[in-house]
Design an enzyme around this catalytic site. Structure first.
Site, short mmCIF file in Angstrom:
data_model
loop_
_atom_site.label_atom_id
_atom_site.label_comp_id
_atom_site.label_asym_id
_atom_site.label_seq_id
_atom_site.Cartn_x
_atom_site.Cartn_y
_atom_site.Cartn_z
N ARG A 1 0.55 17.04 12.57
CA ARG A 1 1.60 16.22 11.94
C ARG A 1 2.75 17.11 11.43
O ARG A 1 3.92 16.76 11.52
CB ARG A 1 1.01 15.40 10.78
CG ARG A 1 0.20 14.19 11.27
CD ARG A 1 -0.79 13.70 10.26
NE ARG A 1 -0.20 13.20 9.04
CZ ARG A 1 -0.88 13.06 7.89
NH1 ARG A 1 -2.15 13.38 7.82
NH2 ARG A 1 -0.27 12.58 6.83
N LYS B 1 6.58 10.81 -0.09
CA LYS B 1 7.55 9.77 0.29
C LYS B 1 7.05 8.39 -0.12
O LYS B 1 7.76 7.61 -0.75
CB LYS B 1 7.81 9.78 1.82
CG LYS B 1 8.32 11.08 2.36
CD LYS B 1 8.54 11.04 3.87
CE LYS B 1 7.28 10.83 4.70
NZ LYS B 1 6.28 11.93 4.61
N ARG C 1 12.02 8.91 12.59
CA ARG C 1 11.14 10.06 12.71
C ARG C 1 11.63 11.03 13.78
O ARG C 1 11.06 12.09 13.96
CB ARG C 1 9.84 9.49 13.16
CG ARG C 1 8.51 9.88 12.68
CD ARG C 1 8.29 10.11 11.26
NE ARG C 1 6.93 10.43 11.03
CZ ARG C 1 6.15 9.82 10.14
NH1 ARG C 1 6.63 8.89 9.36
NH2 ARG C 1 4.92 10.20 10.00
P1 AP5 Z 1 2.26 10.22 -0.17
O1 AP5 Z 1 3.14 9.60 -1.16
O2 AP5 Z 1 1.41 9.35 0.70
O3 AP5 Z 1 3.10 11.22 0.74
P2 AP5 Z 1 3.87 10.93 2.09
O4 AP5 Z 1 5.00 11.89 2.12
O5 AP5 Z 1 4.18 9.48 2.20
O6 AP5 Z 1 2.74 11.41 3.09
P3 AP5 Z 1 2.02 10.67 4.28
O7 AP5 Z 1 0.88 11.55 4.66
O8 AP5 Z 1 1.69 9.25 3.97
O9 AP5 Z 1 3.19 10.74 5.30
P4 AP5 Z 1 3.17 10.81 6.80
O10 AP5 Z 1 4.60 10.92 7.10
O11 AP5 Z 1 2.30 11.83 7.42
O12 AP5 Z 1 2.43 9.43 7.15
P5 AP5 Z 1 2.96 8.01 7.63
O13 AP5 Z 1 2.11 7.01 6.99
O14 AP5 Z 1 4.43 7.89 7.52
O15 AP5 Z 1 1.35 11.28 -0.94
C1 AP5 Z 1 0.34 12.02 -0.27
C2 AP5 Z 1 -0.81 12.25 -1.29
O16 AP5 Z 1 -0.32 13.07 -2.34
C3 AP5 Z 1 -1.33 10.96 -1.94
O17 AP5 Z 1 -2.71 11.07 -2.14
C4 AP5 Z 1 -0.57 10.91 -3.29
O18 AP5 Z 1 -1.29 10.23 -4.27
C5 AP5 Z 1 -0.43 12.39 -3.60
N1 AP5 Z 1 0.78 12.71 -4.37
C6 AP5 Z 1 2.04 12.20 -4.17
N2 AP5 Z 1 2.90 12.75 -5.05
C7 AP5 Z 1 2.18 13.62 -5.80
C8 AP5 Z 1 2.52 14.49 -6.88
N3 AP5 Z 1 3.78 14.59 -7.36
N4 AP5 Z 1 1.54 15.26 -7.42
C9 AP5 Z 1 0.26 15.19 -6.93
N5 AP5 Z 1 -0.12 14.36 -5.94
C10 AP5 Z 1 0.83 13.59 -5.37
O19 AP5 Z 1 2.64 8.10 9.20
C11 AP5 Z 1 1.32 8.16 9.69
C12 AP5 Z 1 1.35 8.10 11.22
O20 AP5 Z 1 1.92 6.85 11.65
C13 AP5 Z 1 2.22 9.17 11.91
O21 AP5 Z 1 1.50 10.38 12.08
C14 AP5 Z 1 2.56 8.47 13.23
O22 AP5 Z 1 1.49 8.52 14.12
C15 AP5 Z 1 2.74 7.03 12.81
N6 AP5 Z 1 4.14 6.72 12.44
C16 AP5 Z 1 4.62 6.37 11.21
N7 AP5 Z 1 5.93 6.16 11.24
C17 AP5 Z 1 6.32 6.37 12.52
C18 AP5 Z 1 7.57 6.34 13.19
N8 AP5 Z 1 8.71 6.03 12.54
N9 AP5 Z 1 7.61 6.63 14.52
C19 AP5 Z 1 6.47 6.92 15.19
N10 AP5 Z 1 5.26 7.00 14.63
C20 AP5 Z 1 5.18 6.72 13.30
#
Ligand code: AP5
Length: 182
Positions: free
Chosen positions: A140, A15, A88
């Site tokens: 997660r 994402k 979320r």
């Molecule tokens: P990336 O692009 O970071 O993937 P992502 O889907 O954004 O994954 P995240 O782990 O960042 O999402 P998340 O939802 O768990 O975390 P968030 O920060 O929102 O890619 C992941 C990896 O893969 C990277 O290394 C990238 O380089 C690699 N990659 C990408 N595309 C690729 C491809 N095509 N091929 C190979 N490699 C690739 O949330 C974190 C925490 O914050 C949550 O757990 C929660 O505690 C809190 N939080 C955030 N938002 C909320 C909310 N709205 N409400 C409540 N708590 C929240």
């Protein structure tokens, strides 16, 4: 051309990566609640202190806290936007609908990135963020299935979902995203 978008999908689906590319290409505000919360933790704010332990467990930070962050930024922004990692759960989705109604800015498209758990796990383990270890990733994923996945039906009912297969290189997925937007 859609200028008000959400990116939905499990942790590690890409994402953040895809949202960043599309936002740069279309000059949209990229709002990642995960990034904003990590910045608060880094800056040592009160909000960051409240969020830190919850994020370390892979659970969701309180709706009120996240909504306040999103509301402030959307109200003060003039132009298109792309929300990544928000909403979320159903309460956040309903609160967002109310806010967007107030702003007269309906969502135009929800991009749903789909990827197998095995690949998600590999991607996250090789990134190694603080919350990227097997136990927290598994939590997660469970939180995603229980609280976030119901949003797929919520937005499908509104005819907004565009499904995108997120396997393959970053460039391949980026092309699918753009093609899916039409
Ligand atoms: P990336 O692009 O970071 O993937 P992502 O889907 O954004 O994954 P995240 O782990 O960042 O999402 P998340 O939802 O768990 O975390 P968030 O920060 O929102 O890619 C992941 C990896 O893969 C990277 O290394 C990238 O380089 C690699 N990659 C990408 N595309 C690729 C491809 N095509 N091929 C190979 N490699 C690739 O949330 C974190 C925490 O914050 C949550 O757990 C929660 O505690 C809190 N939080 C955030 N938002 C909320 C909310 N709205 N409400 C409540 N708590 C929240």
């Amino acid at each position: 051309m859609s200028n008000r978008l959400l990116f939905l999908g499990p942790p590690g689906a890409g994402k953040g990566t895809q949202a960043q590319l599309l936002a740069a290409e279309r000059d949209l505000l990229h709002l990642s609640t995960g990034e904003l919360l990590r910045a608060e933790v880094e800056a040592g704010t009160e909000l960051g202190a409240e969020a830190q332990a919850v994020m370390a467990r892979g659970e969701l930070v309180s709706d009120a806290l996240v909504l306040a962050i999103v509301r402030d930024r959307l109200i003060s922004h003039d132009g298109g936007w792309l929300l990544d990692g928000f909403p979320r759960n159903l309460a956040q989705a309903e609160a967002l609908s109310e806010l967007l109604e107030e702003l007269h800015q309906p969502i135009e498209c929800v991009v749903l990135l789909q990827l197998d758990d095995g690949i998600l796990l590999q991607r996250l383990l090789s990134r190694g963020r603080d919350d990227d270890n097997e136990a927290v990733i598994s939590n997660r994923l469970e939180v995603y299935r229980e609280q976030t996945a119901p949003l797929i039906a919520f937005y499908r009912q509104l005819g907004l979902i565009r499904e995108v297969e997120a396997e393959g290189s970053v460039e391949t997925v980026a092309k699918r995203v753009v093609d899916g937007l039409g």
